[in-house]
Scaffold this motif. Sequence first.
Motif, PDB file in Angstrom:
ATOM      1  N   ILE A   1      29.953  57.582  46.812  1.00  0.00           N
ATOM      2  CA  ILE A   1      30.860  56.603  46.200  1.00  0.00           C
ATOM      3  C   ILE A   1      31.484  57.188  44.933  1.00  0.00           C
ATOM      4  O   ILE A   1      32.701  57.071  44.722  1.00  0.00           O
ATOM      5  CB  ILE A   1      30.114  55.282  45.883  1.00  0.00           C
ATOM      6  CG1 ILE A   1      29.672  54.585  47.171  1.00  0.00           C
ATOM      7  CG2 ILE A   1      30.983  54.360  45.036  1.00  0.00           C
ATOM      8  CD1 ILE A   1      30.814  54.118  48.041  1.00  0.00           C
ATOM      9  N   ALA A   2      30.682  57.827  44.106  1.00  0.00           N
ATOM     10  CA  ALA A   2      31.203  58.432  42.871  1.00  0.00           C
ATOM     11  C   ALA A   2      32.223  59.527  43.192  1.00  0.00           C
ATOM     12  O   ALA A   2      33.258  59.640  42.520  1.00  0.00           O
ATOM     13  CB  ALA A   2      30.057  58.996  42.039  1.00  0.00           C
TER      14      ALA A   2
ATOM     15  N   PHE B   1      45.306  54.326  40.281  1.00  0.00           N
ATOM     16  CA  PHE B   1      44.598  53.264  39.570  1.00  0.00           C
ATOM     17  C   PHE B   1      43.914  52.315  40.550  1.00  0.00           C
ATOM     18  O   PHE B   1      42.785  51.890  40.328  1.00  0.00           O
ATOM     19  CB  PHE B   1      45.558  52.458  38.689  1.00  0.00           C
ATOM     20  CG  PHE B   1      46.167  53.263  37.584  1.00  0.00           C
ATOM     21  CD1 PHE B   1      45.420  53.638  36.482  1.00  0.00           C
ATOM     22  CD2 PHE B   1      47.480  53.670  37.658  1.00  0.00           C
ATOM     23  CE1 PHE B   1      45.976  54.396  35.476  1.00  0.00           C
ATOM     24  CE2 PHE B   1      48.050  54.423  36.653  1.00  0.00           C
ATOM     25  CZ  PHE B   1      47.296  54.791  35.559  1.00  0.00           C
ATOM     26  N   ILE B   2      44.609  51.977  41.624  1.00  0.00           N
ATOM     27  CA  ILE B   2      44.107  50.984  42.575  1.00  0.00           C
ATOM     28  C   ILE B   2      42.858  51.485  43.295  1.00  0.00           C
ATOM     29  O   ILE B   2      41.850  50.764  43.381  1.00  0.00           O
ATOM     30  CB  ILE B   2      45.204  50.605  43.588  1.00  0.00           C
ATOM     31  CG1 ILE B   2      46.358  49.922  42.856  1.00  0.00           C
ATOM     32  CG2 ILE B   2      44.651  49.690  44.675  1.00  0.00           C
ATOM     33  CD1 ILE B   2      47.616  49.742  43.703  1.00  0.00           C
ATOM     34  N   GLY B   3      42.893  52.718  43.815  1.00  0.00           N
ATOM     35  CA  GLY B   3      41.754  53.261  44.561  1.00  0.00           C
ATOM     36  C   GLY B   3      40.474  53.307  43.747  1.00  0.00           C
ATOM     37  O   GLY B   3      39.457  52.719  44.149  1.00  0.00           O
TER      38      GLY B   3
ATOM     39  N   VAL C   1      39.217  49.653  42.760  1.00  0.00           N
ATOM     40  CA  VAL C   1      38.580  48.894  43.847  1.00  0.00           C
ATOM     41  C   VAL C   1      37.173  49.428  44.111  1.00  0.00           C
ATOM     42  O   VAL C   1      36.212  48.648  44.207  1.00  0.00           O
ATOM     43  CB  VAL C   1      39.450  48.948  45.127  1.00  0.00           C
ATOM     44  CG1 VAL C   1      38.693  48.435  46.337  1.00  0.00           C
ATOM     45  CG2 VAL C   1      40.740  48.169  44.921  1.00  0.00           C
ATOM     46  N   LEU C   2      37.031  50.745  44.222  1.00  0.00           N
ATOM     47  CA  LEU C   2      35.708  51.321  44.476  1.00  0.00           C
ATOM     48  C   LEU C   2      34.750  51.069  43.314  1.00  0.00           C
ATOM     49  O   LEU C   2      33.566  50.787  43.525  1.00  0.00           O
ATOM     50  CB  LEU C   2      35.826  52.824  44.737  1.00  0.00           C
ATOM     51  CG  LEU C   2      36.442  53.228  46.070  1.00  0.00           C
ATOM     52  CD1 LEU C   2      36.705  54.722  46.098  1.00  0.00           C
ATOM     53  CD2 LEU C   2      35.530  52.819  47.207  1.00  0.00           C
TER      54      LEU C   2
ATOM     55  N   LYS D   1      30.017  48.975  40.849  1.00  0.00           N
ATOM     56  CA  LYS D   1      29.531  49.242  39.496  1.00  0.00           C
ATOM     57  C   LYS D   1      28.203  48.557  39.181  1.00  0.00           C
ATOM     58  O   LYS D   1      27.419  49.065  38.393  1.00  0.00           O
ATOM     59  CB  LYS D   1      30.579  48.865  38.451  1.00  0.00           C
ATOM     60  CG  LYS D   1      30.840  47.393  38.311  1.00  0.00           C
ATOM     61  CD  LYS D   1      31.886  47.141  37.252  1.00  0.00           C
ATOM     62  CE  LYS D   1      32.127  45.655  37.091  1.00  0.00           C
ATOM     63  NZ  LYS D   1      33.073  45.388  36.032  1.00  0.00           N
ATOM     64  N   GLU D   2      27.941  47.434  39.802  1.00  0.00           N
ATOM     65  CA  GLU D   2      26.685  46.710  39.550  1.00  0.00           C
ATOM     66  C   GLU D   2      25.495  47.352  40.270  1.00  0.00           C
ATOM     67  O   GLU D   2      24.356  47.144  39.873  1.00  0.00           O
ATOM     68  CB  GLU D   2      26.824  45.247  39.999  1.00  0.00           C
ATOM     69  CG  GLU D   2      27.950  44.490  39.331  1.00  0.00           C
ATOM     70  CD  GLU D   2      27.760  44.342  37.829  1.00  0.00           C
ATOM     71  OE1 GLU D   2      26.608  44.227  37.381  1.00  0.00           O
ATOM     72  OE2 GLU D   2      28.771  44.348  37.114  1.00  0.00           O
TER      73      GLU D   2
END
Length: 148
Positions: free
Chosen positions: A9-10, A28-30, A33-34, A39-40
């Motif tokens: 993911i990173a 910015f969008i990509g 969203v990921l 992030k949690e």
Amino acid sequence: MLDKHQKTIATFIHLSTFSRFIIPFGNFIGPLVLWIANKEKSEFVDNHGKQALNFQMSILLYAIIIGTITIPFFIFKILGGLDFIDFNGFHNFHINLGKPSPLLYIGGGLGALMIIAFIVELALIVKASLNARDGKLYNYPLTINFLK
């Protein structure tokens, strides 16, 4: 301990910035969203998401500043060198550009700087992606931390 999913993911957060070549504002969008979706789940992913977005926002700010400085140099040179009086219909159209001025050299130099910065940006994104793949944190150079 980092698992393979977090590293993947990173890595994709950084690589998703290349989506700007397909989608407007994809850089910015990509990552956004990921990052928001994951992030949690992981501090590692959270850190890489913030770094990728901060870097893209910093690059946008730098490009706006350099572009704002560059454009007037070209406009002053072009408008200062055109000879509008010599337009005699379509039979005898003459544009007098004259000698290159220092303004043109300054503007061209700033334009070349933007091209070099673009190439460096691509290299840094690849480097950050490889570090994320290897489970290492990466901080982009010359990045303003908008997201902390």
